[in-house]
Design a protein around this motif. Structure first.
Motif, short mmCIF file in Angstrom:
data_model
loop_
_atom_site.label_atom_id
_atom_site.label_comp_id
_atom_site.label_asym_id
_atom_site.label_seq_id
_atom_site.Cartn_x
_atom_site.Cartn_y
_atom_site.Cartn_z
N VAL A 187 25.35 -7.22 11.69
CA VAL A 187 24.78 -8.62 12.14
C VAL A 187 23.57 -8.65 12.83
O VAL A 187 23.19 -9.81 13.31
CB VAL A 187 25.98 -9.39 12.68
CG1 VAL A 187 27.20 -9.71 11.69
CG2 VAL A 187 26.55 -8.74 14.05
N GLY A 188 23.07 -7.68 13.28
CA GLY A 188 21.65 -7.67 14.07
C GLY A 188 22.02 -7.86 15.38
O GLY A 188 21.02 -8.34 16.12
N SER A 189 23.10 -7.39 16.06
CA SER A 189 23.32 -7.51 17.33
C SER A 189 22.21 -6.45 18.36
O SER A 189 21.69 -5.82 17.71
CB SER A 189 24.74 -7.06 17.69
OG SER A 189 25.00 -5.59 17.51
N GLY A 190 22.38 -6.82 19.59
CA GLY A 190 21.58 -6.18 20.45
C GLY A 190 22.00 -5.96 21.59
O GLY A 190 23.14 -6.30 22.01
N PRO A 191 21.59 -4.98 22.67
CA PRO A 191 22.09 -4.58 23.88
C PRO A 191 22.20 -5.83 24.74
O PRO A 191 21.67 -6.78 24.77
CB PRO A 191 20.91 -3.69 24.76
CG PRO A 191 20.07 -3.10 23.19
CD PRO A 191 20.09 -4.30 22.36
N ALA B 31 30.50 -9.69 14.16
CA ALA B 31 30.14 -11.21 14.79
C ALA B 31 29.46 -10.86 16.29
O ALA B 31 29.73 -9.83 16.91
CB ALA B 31 31.43 -11.91 14.75
N ILE B 32 28.46 -11.83 16.40
CA ILE B 32 28.04 -12.09 17.88
C ILE B 32 28.77 -13.16 18.41
O ILE B 32 28.89 -14.10 17.85
CB ILE B 32 26.46 -12.08 17.77
CG1 ILE B 32 25.83 -10.63 17.19
CG2 ILE B 32 26.11 -12.44 19.30
CD1 ILE B 32 24.28 -11.09 16.91
N VAL B 33 29.43 -12.95 19.59
CA VAL B 33 30.31 -14.00 20.13
C VAL B 33 29.27 -14.75 21.22
O VAL B 33 28.76 -14.27 22.14
CB VAL B 33 31.42 -13.26 20.87
CG1 VAL B 33 32.14 -14.10 21.71
CG2 VAL B 33 32.13 -12.39 20.01
N ASP B 34 29.40 -16.14 20.91
CA ASP B 34 28.83 -16.88 22.02
C ASP B 34 29.55 -17.25 23.11
O ASP B 34 28.88 -17.25 24.23
CB ASP B 34 28.55 -18.36 21.20
CG ASP B 34 27.47 -18.13 20.02
OD1 ASP B 34 26.48 -17.21 20.16
OD2 ASP B 34 27.71 -18.87 19.01
N ASP B 35 30.81 -17.48 23.18
CA ASP B 35 31.60 -17.76 24.14
C ASP B 35 32.98 -17.26 24.09
O ASP B 35 33.51 -17.27 22.80
CB ASP B 35 31.56 -19.47 24.30
CG ASP B 35 32.16 -19.84 25.62
OD1 ASP B 35 32.03 -19.15 26.86
OD2 ASP B 35 33.00 -20.85 25.56
N VAL B 36 33.85 -16.89 25.31
CA VAL B 36 34.92 -16.45 25.19
C VAL B 36 35.83 -17.43 26.07
O VAL B 36 35.44 -17.78 27.22
CB VAL B 36 35.38 -14.92 25.48
CG1 VAL B 36 36.94 -14.76 25.67
CG2 VAL B 36 34.62 -14.26 24.61
N GLN B 37 36.86 -18.19 25.58
CA GLN B 37 37.79 -19.10 26.44
C GLN B 37 38.93 -18.42 26.61
O GLN B 37 39.68 -18.58 25.69
CB GLN B 37 37.68 -20.57 25.98
CG GLN B 37 36.34 -20.97 25.98
CD GLN B 37 36.08 -22.43 25.60
OE1 GLN B 37 37.31 -23.17 25.42
NE2 GLN B 37 35.07 -23.03 25.20
N ARG B 38 39.53 -18.07 27.64
CA ARG B 38 40.73 -17.42 27.89
C ARG B 38 41.61 -18.50 28.39
O ARG B 38 41.63 -19.32 29.54
CB ARG B 38 40.79 -16.49 29.01
CG ARG B 38 41.99 -15.33 29.10
CD ARG B 38 41.64 -14.12 29.77
NE ARG B 38 42.85 -13.23 29.50
CZ ARG B 38 42.71 -12.19 29.97
NH1 ARG B 38 41.78 -11.56 30.60
NH2 ARG B 38 43.94 -11.33 29.79
N MET B 39 42.77 -18.48 27.54
CA MET B 39 43.91 -19.70 27.81
C MET B 39 44.70 -19.15 28.89
O MET B 39 45.57 -18.16 28.59
CB MET B 39 44.56 -20.31 26.63
CG MET B 39 43.34 -20.51 25.70
SD MET B 39 42.37 -22.03 26.23
CE MET B 39 42.95 -23.38 25.42
N GLY B 40 45.27 -20.00 30.09
CA GLY B 40 46.51 -19.53 30.95
C GLY B 40 46.11 -18.41 31.56
O GLY B 40 46.06 -17.36 31.75
#
Length: 84
Positions: A42-46, A75-84
């Protein structure tokens, strides 16, 4: 499958013909520790947070090609939301 952070790249002077044109990235797991070399689909970077697929399915990201891989950034992840 796991979430990780790209911490570097891998440079190879010689590699399998099926890997020509595909970047190899060093990915550190966000949860559980450990580092793996993963192909980049996907073209990710450092510094980017990525989603890594492992096992036989890791080659599916390269449609129509038989790529020898055990881990692929899908996939390149934009945001992670942890529940609980």
């Amino acid at each position: 499958m796991f979430l990780g952070k790209v911490v570097g790249n891998v440079v190879c002077s010689v590699k399998d013909d099926a890997l020509v044109g595909i970047r190899l990235m060093l990915v550190e797991r966000l949860y559980g520790g450990g580092t793996v070399v993963a192909l980049d689909a996907v073209g990710s970077g450092p510094g980017e947070t990525v989603y890594v697929c492992r096992g036989k399915e890791a080659s599916f990201a390269f449609k129509g090609r038989e790529v020898p891989t055990e881990a692929t950034i899908v996939a390149i992840v934009d945001d992670v939301q942890r529940m609980g």
